[in-house]
Every structure is written in C-alpha cells, then in structure tokens.
Motif scaffolding. Structure first.
Motif, PDB file in Angstrom:
ATOM      1  N   SER A  13     -36.021  22.696  54.865  1.00 53.95           N
ATOM      2  CA  SER A  13     -36.833  22.205  53.747  1.00 53.95           C
ATOM      3  C   SER A  13     -36.642  23.001  52.454  1.00 53.95           C
ATOM      4  O   SER A  13     -36.738  22.417  51.369  1.00 53.95           O
ATOM      5  N   ALA A  17     -39.053  33.629  72.674  1.00 52.81           N
ATOM      6  CA  ALA A  17     -38.161  34.756  72.957  1.00 52.81           C
ATOM      7  C   ALA A  17     -38.046  35.642  71.722  1.00 52.81           C
ATOM      8  O   ALA A  17     -37.834  35.140  70.605  1.00 52.81           O
ATOM      9  N   HIS A  55     -41.699  27.162  69.113  1.00 53.36           N
ATOM     10  CA  HIS A  55     -40.531  27.884  69.634  1.00 53.36           C
ATOM     11  C   HIS A  55     -40.757  28.358  71.067  1.00 53.36           C
ATOM     12  O   HIS A  55     -41.832  28.208  71.643  1.00 53.36           O
ATOM     13  N   ALA A  56     -39.670  28.902  71.631  1.00 51.67           N
ATOM     14  CA  ALA A  56     -39.680  29.291  73.047  1.00 51.67           C
ATOM     15  C   ALA A  56     -40.169  30.721  73.234  1.00 51.67           C
ATOM     16  O   ALA A  56     -40.122  31.236  74.360  1.00 51.67           O
ATOM     17  N   SER A 108     -43.199  30.857  59.982  1.00 45.33           N
ATOM     18  CA  SER A 108     -43.007  32.263  60.364  1.00 45.33           C
ATOM     19  C   SER A 108     -42.987  33.159  59.131  1.00 45.33           C
ATOM     20  O   SER A 108     -43.767  34.114  59.026  1.00 45.33           O
ATOM     21  N   ALA A 109     -42.101  32.868  58.191  1.00 47.06           N
ATOM     22  CA  ALA A 109     -41.969  33.750  57.027  1.00 47.06           C
ATOM     23  C   ALA A 109     -43.198  33.658  56.127  1.00 47.06           C
ATOM     24  O   ALA A 109     -43.737  34.686  55.674  1.00 47.06           O
ATOM     25  N   TRP A 134     -41.574  17.899  62.493  1.00 34.69           N
ATOM     26  CA  TRP A 134     -40.865  17.143  61.460  1.00 34.69           C
ATOM     27  C   TRP A 134     -39.847  16.182  62.104  1.00 34.69           C
ATOM     28  O   TRP A 134     -39.427  15.219  61.475  1.00 34.69           O
ATOM     29  N   ALA A 186     -35.591  31.651  56.868  1.00 36.72           N
ATOM     30  CA  ALA A 186     -34.314  31.672  57.589  1.00 36.72           C
ATOM     31  C   ALA A 186     -33.148  31.181  56.727  1.00 36.72           C
ATOM     32  O   ALA A 186     -31.984  31.450  57.042  1.00 36.72           O
ATOM     33  N   GLU A 197     -49.215  24.291  52.830  1.00 34.31           N
ATOM     34  CA  GLU A 197     -48.569  23.867  54.075  1.00 34.31           C
ATOM     35  C   GLU A 197     -48.686  22.347  54.212  1.00 34.31           C
ATOM     36  O   GLU A 197     -49.773  21.788  54.065  1.00 34.31           O
ATOM     37  N   ALA A 198     -47.551  21.713  54.548  1.00 26.94           N
ATOM     38  CA  ALA A 198     -47.554  20.253  54.720  1.00 26.94           C
ATOM     39  C   ALA A 198     -48.357  19.833  55.942  1.00 26.94           C
ATOM     40  O   ALA A 198     -48.971  18.765  55.955  1.00 26.94           O
ATOM     41  N   SER A 249     -42.442  26.612  62.782  1.00 28.22           N
ATOM     42  CA  SER A 249     -41.654  26.477  64.005  1.00 28.22           C
ATOM     43  C   SER A 249     -42.051  27.515  65.054  1.00 28.22           C
ATOM     44  O   SER A 249     -41.698  27.353  66.228  1.00 28.22           O
ATOM     45  N   VAL A 277     -45.081  19.712  49.418  1.00 29.87           N
ATOM     46  CA  VAL A 277     -44.419  19.945  48.130  1.00 29.87           C
ATOM     47  C   VAL A 277     -43.252  18.982  47.970  1.00 29.87           C
ATOM     48  O   VAL A 277     -42.393  18.880  48.846  1.00 29.87           O
ATOM     49  N   ASN A 295     -36.127  34.327  65.187  1.00 25.95           N
ATOM     50  CA  ASN A 295     -37.475  34.461  64.622  1.00 25.95           C
ATOM     51  C   ASN A 295     -37.820  35.916  64.279  1.00 25.95           C
ATOM     52  O   ASN A 295     -38.452  36.189  63.259  1.00 25.95           O
TER      53      ASN A 295
HETATM   54  P1  FAD Z   1     -40.641  27.597  59.758  1.00 27.10           P
HETATM   55  O1  FAD Z   1     -41.304  28.488  60.752  1.00 27.10           O
HETATM   56  O2  FAD Z   1     -40.092  26.304  60.232  1.00 27.10           O
HETATM   57  O3  FAD Z   1     -41.719  27.358  58.603  1.00 27.10           O
HETATM   58  C1  FAD Z   1     -41.542  26.449  57.543  1.00 27.10           C
HETATM   59  C2  FAD Z   1     -42.919  25.916  57.157  1.00 27.10           C
HETATM   60  O4  FAD Z   1     -42.830  25.253  55.910  1.00 27.10           O
HETATM   61  C3  FAD Z   1     -43.479  24.913  58.157  1.00 27.10           C
HETATM   62  O5  FAD Z   1     -44.799  25.221  58.478  1.00 27.10           O
HETATM   63  C4  FAD Z   1     -43.368  23.597  57.419  1.00 27.10           C
HETATM   64  O6  FAD Z   1     -44.317  22.618  57.798  1.00 27.10           O
HETATM   65  C5  FAD Z   1     -43.551  24.029  55.982  1.00 27.10           C
HETATM   66  N1  FAD Z   1     -42.953  23.107  55.020  1.00 27.10           N
HETATM   67  C6  FAD Z   1     -41.696  22.601  55.057  1.00 27.10           C
HETATM   68  N2  FAD Z   1     -41.504  21.789  54.005  1.00 27.10           N
HETATM   69  C7  FAD Z   1     -42.656  21.774  53.299  1.00 27.10           C
HETATM   70  C8  FAD Z   1     -43.063  21.104  52.110  1.00 27.10           C
HETATM   71  N3  FAD Z   1     -42.240  20.285  51.447  1.00 27.10           N
HETATM   72  N4  FAD Z   1     -44.324  21.329  51.658  1.00 27.10           N
HETATM   73  C9  FAD Z   1     -45.170  22.167  52.317  1.00 27.10           C
HETATM   74  N5  FAD Z   1     -44.829  22.812  53.455  1.00 27.10           N
HETATM   75  C10 FAD Z   1     -43.578  22.620  53.938  1.00 27.10           C
HETATM   76  N6  FAD Z   1     -36.693  31.596  67.593  1.00 27.10           N
HETATM   77  C11 FAD Z   1     -36.785  32.694  68.353  1.00 27.10           C
HETATM   78  O7  FAD Z   1     -36.617  33.815  67.846  1.00 27.10           O
HETATM   79  N7  FAD Z   1     -37.042  32.620  69.687  1.00 27.10           N
HETATM   80  C12 FAD Z   1     -37.182  31.422  70.322  1.00 27.10           C
HETATM   81  O8  FAD Z   1     -37.445  31.397  71.522  1.00 27.10           O
HETATM   82  C13 FAD Z   1     -37.055  30.241  69.549  1.00 27.10           C
HETATM   83  N8  FAD Z   1     -37.144  29.024  70.122  1.00 27.10           N
HETATM   84  C14 FAD Z   1     -37.242  27.919  69.326  1.00 27.10           C
HETATM   85  C15 FAD Z   1     -37.524  26.684  69.919  1.00 27.10           C
HETATM   86  C16 FAD Z   1     -37.780  25.572  69.114  1.00 27.10           C
HETATM   87  C17 FAD Z   1     -38.090  24.234  69.754  1.00 27.10           C
HETATM   88  C18 FAD Z   1     -37.743  25.689  67.700  1.00 27.10           C
HETATM   89  C19 FAD Z   1     -38.061  24.517  66.810  1.00 27.10           C
HETATM   90  C20 FAD Z   1     -37.417  26.905  67.108  1.00 27.10           C
HETATM   91  C21 FAD Z   1     -37.152  28.018  67.913  1.00 27.10           C
HETATM   92  N9  FAD Z   1     -36.864  29.260  67.367  1.00 27.10           N
HETATM   93  C22 FAD Z   1     -36.855  30.378  68.147  1.00 27.10           C
HETATM   94  C23 FAD Z   1     -36.564  29.406  65.928  1.00 27.10           C
HETATM   95  C24 FAD Z   1     -37.731  29.951  65.093  1.00 27.10           C
HETATM   96  O9  FAD Z   1     -38.942  29.343  65.450  1.00 27.10           O
HETATM   97  C25 FAD Z   1     -37.420  29.687  63.617  1.00 27.10           C
HETATM   98  O10 FAD Z   1     -36.158  30.225  63.306  1.00 27.10           O
HETATM   99  C26 FAD Z   1     -38.445  30.284  62.660  1.00 27.10           C
HETATM  100  O11 FAD Z   1     -39.724  29.825  62.962  1.00 27.10           O
HETATM  101  C27 FAD Z   1     -38.065  29.939  61.226  1.00 27.10           C
HETATM  102  O12 FAD Z   1     -39.029  30.458  60.352  1.00 27.10           O
HETATM  103  P2  FAD Z   1     -39.132  29.916  58.860  1.00 27.10           P
HETATM  104  O13 FAD Z   1     -40.285  30.619  58.255  1.00 27.10           O
HETATM  105  O14 FAD Z   1     -37.805  30.021  58.210  1.00 27.10           O
HETATM  106  O15 FAD Z   1     -39.437  28.360  59.009  1.00 27.10           O
END
Ligand code: FAD
Length: 509
Positions: A254, A91, A88-89, A11-12, A58, A479, A32-33, A84, A217, A491
C-alpha cells in the motif's frame, strides 16, 4: 491538525505511534483503514491459516506467474489495527547479520545489523535465557517453546542433527544456520500482534495520541515539495487531514500505491493508470521481493499425529545448500516442519492428523518484481507482479532445497512417524520433474518487501532518514523501505526499522 500523521496501524505503524507519542508535546494521529480486532480466532495461534479471506484481509492477488505454472497467488495482508501481524504465523526471526550489509551500503551504519541491534533489543521481551544481544523489557514477547513442541518436530530436528546440521537453542541469539523450535510472538498462549504489544490501553489513553479507524487514505495532498495532509475516505465521506509530518506505514503493497495515486512514480506506469504525474520517481513500486515456500514435501504417518500445540509450523531449519553441516555464514535455503498436511491449491493433501510436511524455500531470492496501480482510485486493484522464480539462481537453489527436504524426510530418525512420501511422490525424481513440482507448489511465505527502497542514490525512493526523496516532510517506515529482503520472516526486522527510525525521528525540512 497533527504534528505527525502516521498512515497504517500495522507492525511498523504501531511501533512508530507508540514511540512518538511518548513525547507528550507531540500530537500524533494514527490512521488505519481497518478497525479494531474483534474476531476471537485472531488470538488463537492454531487458527492463523483460517483468518485469510475474512473481512480484515485486503486479500490481494498477483498476476499469473509464468515460472509458477501460470498460477495466480493469493496475498493476504491485514486490514485491521495490528495490520499483517494479526494474520501472521508469529515466527520471530531477526535474520543473519549479513542480511543487513546491503542496507548499510544503501543507508549507512545505522541500518547495519549492529546499528539495528538496539532497536531489536528495545522491542523485545525475551526471558528464556539471558544473552547480551537479547532484550528482556521491551513490549514484544518472544516465546521459545519447549514442552509443546510436537514429537514429529523433535524427530525432524533429530534427523537434521544426525545429518550433521547444527542444532541451535533458537535462531536469534547467535548463528542462523541450523535448526531449533521456532521463537514466537505469543503471550500466555495467545497471538501477540505488534499493536497488542505497542498500543495497549495504557498507551491508547495518551491525550496526544488519536487513532482513527476505518479511515482509508486515498493519496497525499501535495503543495510543491511538501505534503500538507492526506485525503481519506471514511464511511463513504471524503475529507482531508492535515499534519506537519506524514509517515507512511501502510506496508509493502500500500505505501507505493499511495505514492503512485498521489502522482509520485514512473510516468508511464502512472499514465497507464490514468494518474497525472507530479514527480518522476521511477523506482516507486519496483524492487519487490518475497520469499516462496513449496507446499510441500508431504509424508503420511504410520500412526495418528497429535495436533500441534503451537501454530503448526514449529521449526525452521536454515542451511547452506552446498554444505548443510556448515554452522556459520548466511544460509541460502530454509526448511520448515509443519505438523499437518500442507499442499498447494490443486495438489491433493491427506486428512489432518495423518501427515506431516517439510516446506522448503530460498532465503535470498534474486528475482525482482513490481507493484503498480491499475487505476487512479483506492478501489482499483493493484497489479502485483512478483516475477517469482524468474532467475536461474532461484530455481536452482529451490531444487537443492527440495532435495534436502527429502533427505531429511526420508531419514531413519523419522522412521517412527513416516509412512510414505505423498508429495511430490517417489515417481518425481529428475531435475525437470522436481522443477515442475516446485512450479506447481511454490506459494508465498508472505514477506513482500522492498517496493520503496531506501538508498543514498538519486533513484532511491527514500533517503537514509527514510524521507521520501524530493519531499520535505514525508517519510516511509515499513517493509517497503528494505533494500533487500532478510533471510528469515521479516516482521522482526520491520519492528527494528520502526524502533530505529522512531528513536531519532527526523524533522520536516
Ligand atoms: P502491515 O503490518 O501490513 O501494516 C500496514 C497497515 O497499513 C495495515 O494495518 C493496513 O490496513 C494499513 N493500510 C494500508 N493501506 C492503507 C490506507 N490506504 N489507508 C489507511 N491504512 C492503510 N512475518 C514474520 O516475521 N513471521 C511470520 O510468521 C509471518 N507470517 C506471516 C503470515 C501471513 C499470512 C502474513 C500476511 C504475513 C506474515 N508475516 C510474517 C509478514 C509480516 O506480518 C509483515 O511483513 C509485517 O506485518 C509487515 O509490516 P508493515 O508494517 O510493513 O505492514
């Protein structure tokens, strides 16, 4: 060599890569992994619960949790372009303005709700109606359903209304306390991941943006106060990719793990994992927060329940446990009406189409957990200990949430649908029995946050510019930097953090 190297296309990371590459003079690398999505089920909103455990998850697990009947909790996280937001769902809830007050205290006005508002607006394509706080032209569609909303969800909203609970148009245009159909990241009936929204083909063709998939990474490559690059593994080959600035967007699990594998963390924790400590930063991996939902308060139906036409969980209800009719302020409990039986592992759910569920939970939990590496390598499973329901506050508010769910579930406005309460079941009445049910039924709402918290204090992991404390050119934008978890699904707030940071990205020192 890149000007900026972003780790994680979730997401971010999708937002940061898209925004920074708008400057054609900036060479942006995005690592991206996982790989590009190819599973057609990802796009189908009804299939979101079925994606867990597939190759692009994961599939983390917590350690046994003493306050949830010693259960181990599954933690799906997307390992795929979109992260994620592909699992995600869907919402979309910004949260309550008060959620961001601790952020403003930690990092200044930029991180208050009004400071983040331009980021929320810039990200959003919301066309249901005009409101000054809403965006129309951003990349991320926010869809407010009407005709598709299930009749049982309409009855649940009517039950709430009859009990004096406010009915809202949606949860993002004014108050959070109350109920409405859920706003969703859906476009033309399909899931819209943050990567779909921010990294469409017209962005991906930018000559200054390179996406490296299937590159995982291991750790940062450090020289004094700087990172010169990252050590990655691709197809079993190890290599180093160098950059002037590194932005970790690897998420709340991570990002702290990458820091700790780089030797940045609590010396004792690192020693136990066999990692040499390079920088004593004790708060890395701490301050872990997550929402739980009890799965669930399940009712059988008198007649067949038509399947959901959205994503099953169609309406969130935010309430003050002390006064569910209160329409202002930051609510402390959440309920969700699911057009399906939804029971935790080990609890017996009736067949699909013959039951609906009211989920319940706590919006601002006070329990704090931690994440630590179990070993020095990327294949050493993390030790995830969320300390679920450790505080009396969380257990007491949860009990009120379950009682409120039942009051709604038994309301006469649901008479047409409700047959009998299956879970917890009419025999469960005393506070001790309710607590035991919650311990066996509470499951993650999938919102881990806070493990690289932002703050102005010396112990904070990142400073208000989201720069890793003690390092000149490493930033964390995901996050993990949230000092406290917002009341709703997180999200939308992750995207707003990324938009806000990318609108004025700090230089390397
Ligand atoms: P992520 O989106 O998880 O992104 C991290 C990325 O980094 C991933 O692509 C990962 O593969 C990559 N990465 C990690 N480690 C490494 C590495 N070592 N090397 C290279 N790449 C790496 N939020 C809502 O607002 N509404 C919802 O309805 C909702 N439902 C959810 C339902 C589920 C089942 C899940 C899993 C999450 C849900 N969420 C929901 C939460 C939301 O999806 C997350 O909070 C949000 O996506 C987090 O964003 P992020 O960028 O911090 O991390």
């Amino acid at each position: 060599h890149f000007d900026v190297l972003i780790v994680g296309a979730g997401s971010a990371g999708s937002v940061v890569a898209s925004r920074l590459s708008e400057d054609s003079a900036c060479q942006v690398g995005l690592i991206e992994a996982g790989v590009m999505p190819s599973d057609p089920d990802i796009a189908d909103p009804l299939k979101w619960t079925m994606l867990q455990g597939r190759a692009y998850d994961w599939a983390y697990r917590t350690v046994p949790q003493p306050f949830t009947a010693n259960r181990v909790h599954e933690w799906p996280r997307g390992k795929i372009v979109g992260g994620s937001s592909c699992l995600h769902a869907m919402a979309y809830v910004r949260g309550h303005p008060d959620d961001f007050q601790p952020w403003a205290v930690a990092g200044g006005e930029r991180w208050s709700f009004s400071g983040l508002l331009p980021g929320f607006v810039r990200s959003e394509a919301f066309t249901a109606f005009d409101a000054p706080s809403r965006g129309r032209n951003g990349p991320l569609d926010v869809y407010l359903p009407e005709a598709e909303v299930s009749p049982v969800v309409r009855a649940y909203i009517a039950a709430g209304q009859a009990m004096g609970i406010p009915v809202l148009t949606d949860h993002n245009s004014g108050e959070l306390a109350g109920t409405s159909p859920n706003s969703l990241n859906i476009r033309a009936g399909k899931r819209l991941s943050v990567a779909d929204a921010y990294l469409p083909p017209e962005v991906m063709v930018r000559p200054n943006l390179a996406l490296l998939t299937a590159h995982e990474v291991e750790h940062l490559v450090l020289e004094g106060q700087r990172a010169t690059g990252v050590a990655v593994v691709c197809d079993g080959e190890s290599m180093t990719i160098s950059a002037d600035r590194i932005v970790l967007c690897a998420g709340a699990v991570s990002s702290p793990l990458i820091l700790m594998r780089s030797g940045i963390g609590d010396p004792d924790t690192l020693k136990r994992a066999g990692i040499r400590c390079r920088a004593d930063r004790r708060d890395v991996g701490r301050n872990l927060q997550d929402h739980l939902l009890a799965l669930g308060n399940v009712y059988s139906t008198k007649k067949p329940l038509p399947p959901s036409r959205l994503q099953h969980s169609e309406s969130l209800m935010y309430l003050h446990g002390s006064d569910p009719t209160r329409s202002t302020g930051n609510p402390d409990i959440v309920l969700a009406c699911v057009v399906a039986p939804s029971a935790a592992v080990g609890l017996n759910a009736p067949p699909y189409g013959s039951a609906f569920t009211i989920l319940c939970g706590v919006t601002q939990p006070t329990s704090r957990g931690r994440i630590a590496p179990s070993g020095p390598g990327r294949n050493d499973a993390p030790i995830i200990d969320p300390h679920y329901l450790e505080t009396e506050h969380d257990r007491a508010v949860f009990r009120i949430a379950l009682k409120t769910a039942r009051a709604i579930g038994h309301h006469r406005a649901l008479d047409e649908w409700r047959d009998v309460e299956i879970l917890p079941g009419s025999r469960v009445q005393s506070d001790d029995e309710l607590d035991a049910f919650i311990a066996s039924a509470a499951s993650t709402h999938h919102h881990p946050a806070g493990t690289c918290r932002m703050g102005g204090d010396a112990d904070a992991v990142v400073d208000p510019d989201l720069r890793l404390n003690g390092f000149d050119n490493v930033f964390i934008v995901d996050a993990s930097v949230m000092p406290t978890i917002p009341s709703g699904p997180i999200n939308a707030a992750v995207v707003a953090i990324a938009e806000t940071w990318a609108s004025a990205p700090p230089k390397a020192r």
